[in-house]
Design a protein around this motif. Structure first.
Motif, PDB file in Angstrom:
ATOM      1  N   GLY A 296     -35.796  23.712  41.313  1.00  9.98           N
ATOM      2  CA  GLY A 296     -34.838  24.771  41.019  1.00  9.98           C
ATOM      3  C   GLY A 296     -33.399  24.316  41.176  1.00  9.98           C
ATOM      4  O   GLY A 296     -32.528  24.701  40.376  1.00  9.98           O
ATOM      5  N   ALA A 297     -33.121  23.498  42.194  1.00  6.26           N
ATOM      6  CA  ALA A 297     -31.756  23.030  42.418  1.00  6.26           C
ATOM      7  C   ALA A 297     -31.292  22.118  41.292  1.00  6.26           C
ATOM      8  O   ALA A 297     -30.160  22.231  40.803  1.00  6.26           O
ATOM      9  CB  ALA A 297     -31.667  22.305  43.764  1.00  6.26           C
ATOM     10  N   ILE A 298     -32.156  21.200  40.871  1.00  9.61           N
ATOM     11  CA  ILE A 298     -31.785  20.290  39.781  1.00  9.61           C
ATOM     12  C   ILE A 298     -31.595  21.060  38.471  1.00  9.61           C
ATOM     13  O   ILE A 298     -30.630  20.831  37.729  1.00  9.61           O
ATOM     14  CB  ILE A 298     -32.861  19.199  39.626  1.00  9.61           C
ATOM     15  CG1 ILE A 298     -32.863  18.291  40.868  1.00  9.61           C
ATOM     16  CG2 ILE A 298     -32.634  18.385  38.360  1.00  9.61           C
ATOM     17  CD1 ILE A 298     -33.952  17.251  40.854  1.00  9.61           C
TER      18      ILE A 298
ATOM     19  N   VAL B 212     -17.317  24.869  45.827  1.00  8.05           N
ATOM     20  CA  VAL B 212     -18.003  23.839  45.047  1.00  8.05           C
ATOM     21  C   VAL B 212     -17.014  23.165  44.095  1.00  8.05           C
ATOM     22  O   VAL B 212     -17.033  21.941  43.916  1.00  8.05           O
ATOM     23  CB  VAL B 212     -19.186  24.438  44.267  1.00  8.05           C
ATOM     24  CG1 VAL B 212     -19.846  23.385  43.383  1.00  8.05           C
ATOM     25  CG2 VAL B 212     -20.202  25.025  45.234  1.00  8.05           C
ATOM     26  N   VAL B 213     -16.130  23.951  43.492  1.00  2.00           N
ATOM     27  CA  VAL B 213     -15.093  23.384  42.623  1.00  2.00           C
ATOM     28  C   VAL B 213     -14.195  22.442  43.417  1.00  2.00           C
ATOM     29  O   VAL B 213     -13.820  21.360  42.940  1.00  2.00           O
ATOM     30  CB  VAL B 213     -14.267  24.516  41.976  1.00  2.00           C
ATOM     31  CG1 VAL B 213     -13.115  23.934  41.160  1.00  2.00           C
ATOM     32  CG2 VAL B 213     -15.152  25.397  41.098  1.00  2.00           C
TER      33      VAL B 213
ATOM     34  N   VAL C 153     -25.456  14.956  44.687  1.00  2.00           N
ATOM     35  CA  VAL C 153     -26.372  15.019  45.825  1.00  2.00           C
ATOM     36  C   VAL C 153     -25.678  15.667  47.022  1.00  2.00           C
ATOM     37  O   VAL C 153     -26.249  16.527  47.706  1.00  2.00           O
ATOM     38  CB  VAL C 153     -26.882  13.606  46.181  1.00  2.00           C
ATOM     39  CG1 VAL C 153     -27.770  13.664  47.432  1.00  2.00           C
ATOM     40  CG2 VAL C 153     -27.659  13.003  45.015  1.00  2.00           C
ATOM     41  N   ARG C 154     -24.448  15.261  47.278  1.00  2.00           N
ATOM     42  CA  ARG C 154     -23.705  15.830  48.409  1.00  2.00           C
ATOM     43  C   ARG C 154     -23.370  17.298  48.167  1.00  2.00           C
ATOM     44  O   ARG C 154     -23.452  18.118  49.087  1.00  2.00           O
ATOM     45  CB  ARG C 154     -22.433  15.034  48.651  1.00  2.00           C
ATOM     46  CG  ARG C 154     -21.623  15.531  49.855  1.00  2.00           C
ATOM     47  CD  ARG C 154     -20.403  14.673  50.109  1.00  2.00           C
ATOM     48  NE  ARG C 154     -19.648  15.170  51.247  1.00  2.00           N
ATOM     49  CZ  ARG C 154     -19.910  14.880  52.514  1.00  2.00           C
ATOM     50  NH1 ARG C 154     -20.936  14.090  52.803  1.00  2.00           N
ATOM     51  NH2 ARG C 154     -19.179  15.361  53.491  1.00  2.00           N
ATOM     52  N   ILE C 155     -23.009  17.625  46.937  1.00  2.00           N
ATOM     53  CA  ILE C 155     -22.652  19.017  46.647  1.00  2.00           C
ATOM     54  C   ILE C 155     -23.856  19.933  46.834  1.00  2.00           C
ATOM     55  O   ILE C 155     -23.758  21.013  47.433  1.00  2.00           O
ATOM     56  CB  ILE C 155     -22.095  19.127  45.210  1.00  2.00           C
ATOM     57  CG1 ILE C 155     -20.740  18.430  45.133  1.00  2.00           C
ATOM     58  CG2 ILE C 155     -21.967  20.588  44.793  1.00  2.00           C
ATOM     59  CD1 ILE C 155     -20.171  18.372  43.730  1.00  2.00           C
ATOM     60  N   LEU C 156     -25.025  19.493  46.338  1.00  2.00           N
ATOM     61  CA  LEU C 156     -26.224  20.305  46.514  1.00  2.00           C
ATOM     62  C   LEU C 156     -26.661  20.362  47.971  1.00  2.00           C
ATOM     63  O   LEU C 156     -26.966  21.432  48.504  1.00  2.00           O
ATOM     64  CB  LEU C 156     -27.359  19.752  45.647  1.00  2.00           C
ATOM     65  CG  LEU C 156     -27.354  20.121  44.168  1.00  2.00           C
ATOM     66  CD1 LEU C 156     -28.476  19.401  43.429  1.00  2.00           C
ATOM     67  CD2 LEU C 156     -27.500  21.626  43.987  1.00  2.00           C
ATOM     68  N   GLY C 157     -26.690  19.188  48.608  1.00  2.00           N
ATOM     69  CA  GLY C 157     -27.229  19.124  49.971  1.00  2.00           C
ATOM     70  C   GLY C 157     -26.321  19.683  51.041  1.00  2.00           C
ATOM     71  O   GLY C 157     -26.812  20.235  52.040  1.00  2.00           O
TER      72      GLY C 157
END
Length: 302
Positions: free
Chosen positions: A122-124, A195-196, A206-210
């Motif tokens: 879902g995240a990807i 996030v922006v 990867v860092r933004i999601l995690g």
């Protein structure tokens, strides 16, 4: 102001620990307001303690590994056998106690595997969108169109009996729901200002999601996982009941219930014991999940 003062690093204020403790205190207070949620929490804690201590507190460990005592078969509940005995003279109380390990562990493993796979997919899909989203979501939709129990039965029958095969079979049917939930939350969160800002600072995906997106969508995922625990236990018992889950002599609530159906209603206690265990587990996790929803989801608070 001198040049040295202008170049001095700005101290980043640390998060007030007392504010965090106050937030937790308020959350626990809201949780305590529902006595049904507190009952659910108490039953869940009791079930976990029983499952952990079962090998040491079981009164007849020889019955758990397949030992029989046909001379004592179909004894009704009494002081010596709290839940009575079955057709093989085995103590039902001992079987239900040890069966809690298999049922609770299997339910927890199913939810954990489904949660991890669903969050990744879902995240990807939600973060990248485009053709990646289309491929992953069409696969998810395909699995969602098949009734989960029917698909789990088919996969379990193909893999064969066993605890891990059963867990894998159920997990395959459960992760799409988490993927859909996480995708929707990621699509909303990736447009937020923090996030922006992370993008502007050069952070990779990867860092933004995690570090930025996933920690901010924990609440709905935890709520769903807590509610799904009861249904996972029920699905595990369903597969055991139809004979494609855990096989004897390993005790499991669904398998015990399946073995007792031939002796109803004359020897009712052989079915009541595992049936009551399944009922309590499903009820407890649903009550607990309802309480967590009131605490973690502001839209659902009473």
């Amino acid at each position: 102001m001198t040049r040295t003062e202008q170049m001095a690093p700005v101290a980043i204020p640390k998060r007030n620990q007392s504010a965090r403790l106050e937030n937790w205190s308020r959350a626990f207070y809201r949780f305590r307001q529902s006595w049904l949620s507190m009952i659910g929490l108490a039953i869940v804690i009791a079930l976990v303690v029983i499952a952990v201590l079962a090998p040491w507190i079981v009164p007849h460990p020889e019955h758990v590994v397949g030992g029989t005592n046909t001379a004592a078969k179909f004894q009704p509940p009494s002081a010596s056998a709290w839940f009575g005995t079955n057709a093989l003279g085995q103590d039902m109380f001992s079987l239900v106690l040890v069966g809690s390990q298999v049922s609770l562990f299997s339910g927890l493993a199913v939810v954990f595997i489904a949660l991890v796979v669903g969050m990744i997919v879902g995240a990807i899909a939600g973060y990248f969108g485009g053709w990646i989203d289309e491929i992953l979501m069409r696969l998810t939709d395909l699995l969602l169109t098949i009734p989960s129990l029917i698909l789990a039965m088919a996969v379990a029958a193909a893999l064969g009996t066993g605890v891990w095969n059963m867990i894998i079979a159920i997990s395959i049917t459960w992760w799409p729901a988490y993927a859909r939930l996480v995708r929707g939350e990621v699509i909303v969160k990736k447009e937020e200002q923090f996030v922006v800002a992370a993008h502007a600072l050069g952070a990779n995906w990867v860092r933004i999601l995690g570090r930025h997106i996933l920690p901010n969508i924990v609440s709905p995922v935890v709520i769903k996982a807590s509610l799904d625990m009861g249904f996972a236990i029920l699905t595990v018992a369903s597969l055991g009941f139809v004979g494609i889950g855990v096989k004897p002599p390993t005790p499991e609530w669904g398998t015990l219930l399946s073995g007792a159906r031939s002796y109803m209603p004359d020897y009712w206690w052989t079915a009541v014991a595992p049936g009551l265990a399944i009922f309590l587990a499903v009820l407890a996790f649903n009550l607990l999940g309802d309480g967590l929803r009131d605490v973690l989801d502001p839209r659902a608070r009473r």
